[in-house]
Every structure is written in structure tokens, then in C-alpha cells.
Design an enzyme around this catalytic site. Structure first.
Site, PDB file in Angstrom:
ATOM      1  N   PRO A   2     -27.256 -34.966  -1.585  1.00 60.81           N
ATOM      2  CG  PRO A   2     -26.723 -36.374   0.191  1.00 60.81           C
ATOM      3  CD  PRO A   2     -27.415 -36.350  -1.131  1.00 60.81           C
ATOM      4  CD  GLU A   3     -25.567 -28.846  -3.115  1.00 60.33           C
ATOM      5  OE1 GLU A   3     -24.855 -27.857  -2.844  1.00 60.33           O
ATOM      6  OE2 GLU A   3     -26.526 -28.787  -3.898  1.00 60.33           O
TER       7      GLU A   3
END
Length: 284
Positions: A2-3
């Protein structure tokens, strides 16, 4: 992994269940994730009230009423899932073998941290020392904050000889950007990912900084991108992957070029072990 948009979405999803609430019960089912958990971790946060939640880069920060901050990183497969309060006679679903830490609030909600690959991490540090922690001390500016704009970005890229794509993934240059959103921002700015970072200056740095903000904001509004294990804290999926302009579109026509030529087909190359998607026709 995840960013920034996914982590921001998780943080916002947890806020209604945690801010102002006590950790009535904490169950720690293992001593180590990617790194060892803090000593007596479960006991130290049990009974503590959550003051506020925030995000820094790809970390969720949970400020406690004793001046400590509990923070976590989701790693490659970590997720936080909220289970609502159960009434008399109801039972919660059985724990998953990969539910490593379980938090129960005084409101009766349960938050489970599940991480099959155990690449996530959790730590507990005094608020006064938080940003001197090794996880934070070298991180660059937040791309959605006032400390990030064209001139600042240009200065941080100056004299860098690696590629602009590699620079965007460098958390010391700018915080929270990963592979997907780096590809998207470069494509929409029409900047080749293979250019040297130091060559992106002036108007191009202004444009790229603005585009980064736009891409991240739109992704947050869409609840992030559902990739592999990522889900929101509510268990829902994000939808920004349906809006990807370039990522994952290898071999498809470019939507910016306006003409179908051999050069206007989305290409995938490897950079630093990561897949980069771009259009050779319009990204220069």
C-alpha cells in the site's frame, strides 16, 4: 504494498472507531512481525485512551493519552479490519491464523491486524521522540502538505543522477509515493521515467509536483487501489485501479497521444526491480 492513498484511507477508516476510545483489551498472538514488537506491547497500551490518529508517509500514527505514540506500517499484506460490537448471544468470526494483534475498545468494537506475510511492523515511542525514530528521521516532505511544491521539489531533485522514477520512490525525496502513483504522475506529466531526476527542474518540477498532489488526492477519494491483499479498514475495496491511466496497461494504446503509432503503445520496463509503465510517444 500500500502507498500513501491506501494508508490514508485506512487511517481515516479507523478514526471513528478509535479516536476518543480506550483500548479495553489487547491480545498479542506473536512476538514478532517484520521486527520484534515492543516489549510488553499489549500490556503497555491496554487501558490507554486514543487522543488522535494521523499519518506520516506510509505509517499510521495513534497518539495515546500517556504521551506515547503507537504506529504501524502495513507492509506487503497487512490489513486492519473493524468488527462491530456484538450483542448478547452473538459471536464474532473465528480468528484467522494470521490475525496477529487484536484490539478491543471500550465501545465493544474489535480491530484485527492480519498479516500473512508478516512484513508489517508496529512500534511504540514517546511523542517527543517520534520524528527522531529511525522510521521517520530521514523521510522527505508530505506530498499533500504545504511543505511540498515545485521549487522545493526542484531543489530536492537537483544534482540527482538516478532516474526520476527512482527519485519518486525514494522516501527521502518525497514521502509516501510508491510504484503505482509514481507511474501515474509521470505519465500525466508527460515525463519519461527514464530521465535523470536532476533534469526535472523549473516548470517541469512544478507540473510534476501538482500532478502528484492531484493523483494522490483522487486516489484517496476513490478509497485507494485494491491490489492483492489491500482492503480498507471497513473491509471494502478501493476503486482507484479502475482509473489507472498507465499502470498495468502494457500493450494498450496511449490515451494521451491521440494517434495510434508504434511509439504510442504503453510499454513496461524494469527499473530497480520494479515494473514501470509509460508511453514512449508522449513521455520525454
Amino acid at each position: 504494498m500500500p502507498e500513501l492513498p491506501e494508508v490514508e484511507t485506512v487511517m481515516r477508516g479507523l478514526r471513528p472507531s478509535l479516536e476518543g476510545r480506550l483500548f479495553r483489551k489487547v491480545i498479542q498472538r506473536r512476538d514478532k512481525l517484520r521486527f520484534p514488537l515492543p516489549e510488553n506491547f499489549a500490556q503497555r497500551i491496554t487501558g490507554r485512551r486514543v487522543v488522535k490518529l494521523a499519518r506520516r508517509a506510509k505509517y499510521v500514527l495513534i497518539y495515546l493519552d500517556d504521551g506515547m505514540v503507537f504506529f504501524f506500517h502495513l507492509g506487503m499484506s497487512g490489513r486492519m479490519t473493524i468488527l462491530p460490537r456484538v450483542t448478547s448471544g452473538e459471536q464474532r468470526p473465528d480468528l484467522d491464523p494470521h490475525d496477529h494483534v487484536i484490539f478491543e475498545t471500550d465501545e465493544g468494537e474489535e480491530i484485527r491486524y492480519c498479516d500473512p506475510r508478516r512484513f508489517g511492523m508496529m512500534d511504540l515511542v514517546a511523542e517527543a521522540d517520534l520524528f527522531q525514530h529511525k522510521a521517520f528521521r530521514d523521510i522527505g516532505p508530505e506530498p499533500l502538505g504545504n511543505g511540498f511544491n515545485g521549487p522545493i521539489f526542484s531543489d530536492r531533485l537537483k544534482n540527482k543522477k538516478n532516474s526520476i522514477k527512482a527519485a519518486l520512490l525514494d522516501q527521502r525525496v518525497v514521502a509516501g509515493i510508491g510504484n503505482i502513483y509514481a507511474c501515474e504522475a509521470l505519465y500525466l506529466s508527460r515525463i519519461s521515467p527514464e530521465r535523470s531526476a536532476g533534469s526535472v527542474q523549473g516548470a517541469e518540477a512544478d507540473l510534476l509536483a501538482t500532478t502528484i498532489k492531484s493523483v494522490l488526492t483522487r486516489a484517496i477519494e476513490a478509497g485507494g487501489s485494491s491490489l492483492r491483499d489491500y482492503v480498507q479498514a471497513t473491509g471494502e475495496l478501493g476503486y482507484f485501479q479502475h482509473s489507472w491511466a498507465v499502470y498495468g496497461r502494457e500493450g494498450e494504446p496511449c490515451r494521451q497521444c491521440g494517434e495510434e503509432t508504434e511509439a504510442s503503445v504503453i510499454t513496461r520496463v524494469q527499473q530497480s526491480g520494479r515494473s514501470t509503465f509509460f508511453c514512449p510517444g508522449c513521455q520525454h
